[in-house]
Scaffold this active site. Structure first.
Site, PDB file in Angstrom:
ATOM      1  N   ASP A  48      11.883  39.636  -7.696  1.00  0.00           N
ATOM      2  CA  ASP A  48      10.721  40.233  -7.033  1.00  0.00           C
ATOM      3  C   ASP A  48      11.198  41.053  -5.844  1.00  0.00           C
ATOM      4  OD1 ASP A  48      11.202  38.394  -4.899  1.00  0.00           O
ATOM      5  OD2 ASP A  48       9.961  36.898  -5.903  1.00  0.00           O
ATOM      6  N   ALA A  80       9.460  28.217 -13.266  1.00  0.00           N
ATOM      7  CA  ALA A  80      10.371  29.082 -14.048  1.00  0.00           C
ATOM      8  C   ALA A  80       9.660  30.222 -14.757  1.00  0.00           C
ATOM      9  CB  ALA A  80      11.178  28.251 -15.055  1.00  0.00           C
ATOM     10  N   ARG A 103       7.974  27.960   1.569  1.00  0.00           N
ATOM     11  CA  ARG A 103       7.272  29.125   1.018  1.00  0.00           C
ATOM     12  C   ARG A 103       6.015  29.464   1.814  1.00  0.00           C
ATOM     13  NH1 ARG A 103       7.417  27.252  -5.229  1.00  0.00           N
ATOM     14  NH2 ARG A 103       7.487  25.219  -4.169  1.00  0.00           N
ATOM     15  N   GLN A 104       5.546  28.530   2.629  1.00  0.00           N
ATOM     16  CA  GLN A 104       4.390  28.785   3.496  1.00  0.00           C
ATOM     17  C   GLN A 104       4.891  29.196   4.877  1.00  0.00           C
ATOM     18  OE1 GLN A 104       1.235  25.775   3.342  1.00  0.00           O
ATOM     19  NE2 GLN A 104       2.137  24.950   1.462  1.00  0.00           N
ATOM     20  N   HIS A 147      13.692  29.772   2.383  1.00  0.00           N
ATOM     21  CA  HIS A 147      12.960  30.814   1.662  1.00  0.00           C
ATOM     22  C   HIS A 147      12.849  32.088   2.494  1.00  0.00           C
ATOM     23  CE1 HIS A 147      10.369  32.370  -1.440  1.00  0.00           C
ATOM     24  NE2 HIS A 147       9.405  32.619  -0.559  1.00  0.00           N
ATOM     25  N   LYS A 178       6.929  42.398  -9.588  1.00  0.00           N
ATOM     26  CA  LYS A 178       5.877  41.622 -10.251  1.00  0.00           C
ATOM     27  C   LYS A 178       4.581  41.686  -9.457  1.00  0.00           C
ATOM     28  CE  LYS A 178       7.126  37.253  -8.007  1.00  0.00           C
ATOM     29  NZ  LYS A 178       7.733  35.926  -8.149  1.00  0.00           N
ATOM     30  N   ASP A 236       0.820  -1.217   0.000  1.00  0.00           N
ATOM     31  CA  ASP A 236       0.000   0.000   0.000  1.00  0.00           C
ATOM     32  C   ASP A 236       0.853   1.266   0.000  1.00  0.00           C
ATOM     33  OD1 ASP A 236       1.050  -0.069   2.532  1.00  0.00           O
ATOM     34  OD2 ASP A 236      -0.843   0.271   3.574  1.00  0.00           O
TER      35      ASP A 236
END
Length: 309
Positions: A169, A224, A96-97, A130, A192, A38
């Protein structure tokens, strides 16, 4: 008597793990990961780790299964009486969170930090988070390595005249400025606006790049879209050439095709995430020696920051 060091790698980072072990001066430890019908995972160490300083190398991309595998590895090492267990996570999934940027969302980076600590991890070693403040989610030591340590010398070797650095950015300005400082160069910013994740509505360049060799700096390249759009815009604004240096090559979906067809002359990445396909525009630089040096300094109780300051 010096403590015995053992280095193991999970399924996400076998090649990088092997290179780190070799750079450290040892062989990768013998680890088996059983998979049930499984798809349930069951890691086991095929050699004793009792009383050892154990280092477990695993990037978490894709994050869910690789993170679970890594946590089971930590648990197995702790139950096998390892003296200490250090998680070496070159790429930290869910980074990123790192905050609530809108109502009713999770802070994934904090959840991952809680999971890592809940299984008894003694230390985390990672590279180019990040957001640096993710270190504050931990109550254990975090060694945050700087990818620019290996990326900057490559840019230096190109001997580019009229060099300027660009942030794709506004959020990446601090990272880009730190990179540019190593060269005594100026920076520009590609501002951006997004409609939704991975989709750019508009972008503009803040600064002059006419006749300049531009190097874009970022921590992650995913689909990208941003980096390729920025490269195209910089060339339209008069740049002589555009390259990009990125630590973590996630490269999801159409990323490889976009890079091949982009205005980028070269995309320089590290091996925190193994490339899934060949791409003539991508240059990979290994972090193995940096991680091996950091492991050695942890074991000998020497400074980590001395490796990249």
């Amino acid at each position: 008597m010096a403590q015995l060091v053992k280095i193991f790698a999970g399924n996400a980072s076998p090649e990088l793990g092997k290179q780190i072990a070799e750079a450290y001066g040892t062989q990768l430890g013998d680890l088996s990961i059983q998979r049930f019908a499984d798809m349930e995972l069951g890691p086991s160490f095929n050699e004793s780790v009792r009383g050892c300083a154990v280092f477990l190398i695993q990037s978490t991309n894709p994050p869910a299964e690789n993170l679970m595998e890594l946590m089971l590895m930590v648990d197995a090492a702790k139950r096998a009486s390892a003296a200490s267990v250090t998680v070496v996570m070159p790429y930290y999934g869910y980074a990123r969170q790192d905050r609530k940027d809108k109502p009713r969302v999770s802070i994934g980076a904090k959840v991952v930090a809680d999971i890592i600590q809940s299984v008894g991890t003694d230390r985390l070693m990672t590279c180019d988070l990040h957001a640096g403040q993710i270190q504050g989610f931990f109550d254990i030591p975090v060694d945050h390595l700087d990818g620019a340590t290996v990326l900057a010398p490559y840019i230096q070797s190109l001997n580019l005249d009229d060099l300027i650095f660009a942030s794709p950015d506004v959020g990446g300005v601090v990272r880009t400025r730190g990179f540019a400082k190593k060269f005594g160069a100026e920076i520009v910013v590609c501002d951006k606006m997004r409609l939704r994740a991975n989709e750019i509505a508009s972008m503009q360049v803040i600064g002059d790049v006419t006749g300049m060799n531009v190097v874009l700096v970022d921590d992650i390249v995913d689909t990208a879209g941003t980096i390729c759009k920025a490269a195209e815009l910089l060339m339209e604004r008069g740049a002589k050439s555009v390259r990009a240096v990125i630590t973590h090559a996630v490269l999801s979906g159409p990323a490889h095709e976009r890079i091949r067809n982009s205005a980028l002359q070269e995309l320089i990445v590290t091996d925190t995430i193994a490339l899934r396909e060949e791409n003539p525009k991508i240059k990979v630089i290994s972090l193995a020696h940096l991680f091996a040096s950091a492991i050695r300094n942890v074991v000998t109780h020497e400074s980590i920051s001395s490796l990249f300051v």
